[in-house]
Design a protein around this motif. Structure first.
Motif, PDB file in Angstrom:
ATOM      1  N   GLY A   7       0.756  -1.339   0.187  1.00  0.00           N
ATOM      2  CA  GLY A   7      -0.021  -0.086  -0.006  1.00  0.00           C
ATOM      3  C   GLY A   7       0.802   1.308   0.108  1.00  0.00           C
ATOM      4  N   SER A  16      -3.501  10.906   0.797  1.00  0.00           N
ATOM      5  CA  SER A  16      -3.759   9.723   1.756  1.00  0.00           C
ATOM      6  C   SER A  16      -3.224   8.637   1.381  1.00  0.00           C
ATOM      7  CB  SER A  16      -5.365   9.769   1.924  1.00  0.00           C
ATOM      8  OG  SER A  16      -5.934  10.643   2.739  1.00  0.00           O
ATOM      9  N   ARG A  18      -3.103   4.226   2.215  1.00  0.00           N
ATOM     10  CA  ARG A  18      -3.864   3.010   3.276  1.00  0.00           C
ATOM     11  C   ARG A  18      -2.786   2.034   3.256  1.00  0.00           C
ATOM     12  NH1 ARG A  18      -8.803  -1.257   3.299  1.00  0.00           N
ATOM     13  NH2 ARG A  18      -9.116  -1.218   5.590  1.00  0.00           N
ATOM     14  N   SER A  20      -1.363  -1.792   4.540  1.00  0.00           N
ATOM     15  CA  SER A  20      -1.974  -3.122   4.708  1.00  0.00           C
ATOM     16  C   SER A  20      -0.735  -3.962   5.213  1.00  0.00           C
ATOM     17  CB  SER A  20      -2.789  -3.643   3.996  1.00  0.00           C
ATOM     18  OG  SER A  20      -3.898  -3.252   3.490  1.00  0.00           O
ATOM     19  N   PHE A  67      -3.538   9.791  11.445  1.00  0.00           N
ATOM     20  CA  PHE A  67      -3.246   8.399  10.983  1.00  0.00           C
ATOM     21  C   PHE A  67      -4.316   7.553  12.029  1.00  0.00           C
ATOM     22  CE2 PHE A  67       1.410   8.219   9.924  1.00  0.00           C
ATOM     23  CZ  PHE A  67       1.263   9.237   8.885  1.00  0.00           C
ATOM     24  N   THR A  68      -4.630   6.196  11.383  1.00  0.00           N
ATOM     25  CA  THR A  68      -5.721   5.420  12.108  1.00  0.00           C
ATOM     26  C   THR A  68      -5.108   4.164  11.717  1.00  0.00           C
ATOM     27  OG1 THR A  68      -7.575   6.943  11.655  1.00  0.00           O
ATOM     28  CG2 THR A  68      -7.973   4.495  12.166  1.00  0.00           C
ATOM     29  N   SER A  70      -5.939  -0.049  12.653  1.00  0.00           N
ATOM     30  CA  SER A  70      -6.860  -0.835  12.863  1.00  0.00           C
ATOM     31  C   SER A  70      -6.583  -2.269  12.442  1.00  0.00           C
ATOM     32  CB  SER A  70      -8.171  -0.502  12.009  1.00  0.00           C
ATOM     33  OG  SER A  70      -8.112  -0.479  10.398  1.00  0.00           O
ATOM     34  N   TYR A  79      -4.046  -2.640   9.533  1.00  0.00           N
ATOM     35  CA  TYR A  79      -4.088  -1.492   8.603  1.00  0.00           C
ATOM     36  C   TYR A  79      -3.564  -0.048   9.203  1.00  0.00           C
ATOM     37  CZ  TYR A  79      -7.579  -4.422   6.378  1.00  0.00           C
ATOM     38  OH  TYR A  79      -7.937  -5.576   5.599  1.00  0.00           O
ATOM     39  N   LEU A  80      -2.927   0.859   8.354  1.00  0.00           N
ATOM     40  CA  LEU A  80      -2.834   2.184   8.673  1.00  0.00           C
ATOM     41  C   LEU A  80      -3.155   2.932   7.794  1.00  0.00           C
ATOM     42  CD1 LEU A  80      -1.181   3.550  11.096  1.00  0.00           C
ATOM     43  CD2 LEU A  80       0.748   3.795   9.552  1.00  0.00           C
ATOM     44  N   GLN A  81      -4.388   3.877   8.063  1.00  0.00           N
ATOM     45  CA  GLN A  81      -4.848   4.624   7.335  1.00  0.00           C
ATOM     46  C   GLN A  81      -4.203   6.060   7.557  1.00  0.00           C
ATOM     47  OE1 GLN A  81      -7.373   4.571   4.758  1.00  0.00           O
ATOM     48  NE2 GLN A  81      -6.760   6.660   4.318  1.00  0.00           N
ATOM     49  N   ASN A  83      -3.548   9.879   6.573  1.00  0.00           N
ATOM     50  CA  ASN A  83      -4.437  11.075   5.812  1.00  0.00           C
ATOM     51  C   ASN A  83      -3.584  12.547   6.154  1.00  0.00           C
ATOM     52  OD1 ASN A  83      -6.541   9.270   5.345  1.00  0.00           O
ATOM     53  ND2 ASN A  83      -7.840  10.143   6.983  1.00  0.00           N
TER      54      ASN A  83
END
Length: 117
Positions: A7, A16, A18, A20, A67-68, A70, A79-81, A83
């Motif tokens: 990713g 952004s 994302r 994985s 960052f988020t 999950s 995951y790391l989103q 933004n």
């Protein structure tokens, strides 16, 4: 144990991405997981951690609110989103499995994130 990140890529500032991390070879749902990054010429920097169930998350101050982290335990994936990316987010990003509260025993090969200004 295998951890495979994907990713990463090139993004403009403010954009952004994302990330994985596909996990295999162990019971993913029973381990805390972490993202660590390493910028060129610098040492590894902890970015974010998530507990086994995904309810508790922790972030480096400089990425809080952008960052988020999950996880999907059914898919064995972390995951790391990311933004509102900044040039200082440029680094090789690794996912890592916790052996203890502050030790990691397995790492992925990393995925490169490059943010242009």
């Amino acid at each position: 144990v295998q951890l495979v990140e994907s990713g990463g890529g090139l993004a403009q500032a403010g954009g952004s991405l994302r990330l994985s991390c596909a996990a295999s070879g162990f019971t993913f749902s029973t381990y805390y997981m972490t993202w660590v990054r390493q910028a060129p010429g610098k040492g590894p920097e902890w970015v974010s951690t998530i507990n086994t169930g995904g309810r508790d998350t922790f972030y480096l101050d400089s990425v809080k609110g952008r960052f988020t982290i999950s996880r999907d335990n059914a898919k064995n994936t972390l995951y790391l989103q990311m933004n509102s990316l900044k040039p200082e987010d440029t680094a090789l990003y690794y996912c890592a499995r916790h052996r203890s509260s502050d030790e990691y025993d397995y790492w992925g090969q990393g995925t490169q994130v490059t943010v242009s200004s």
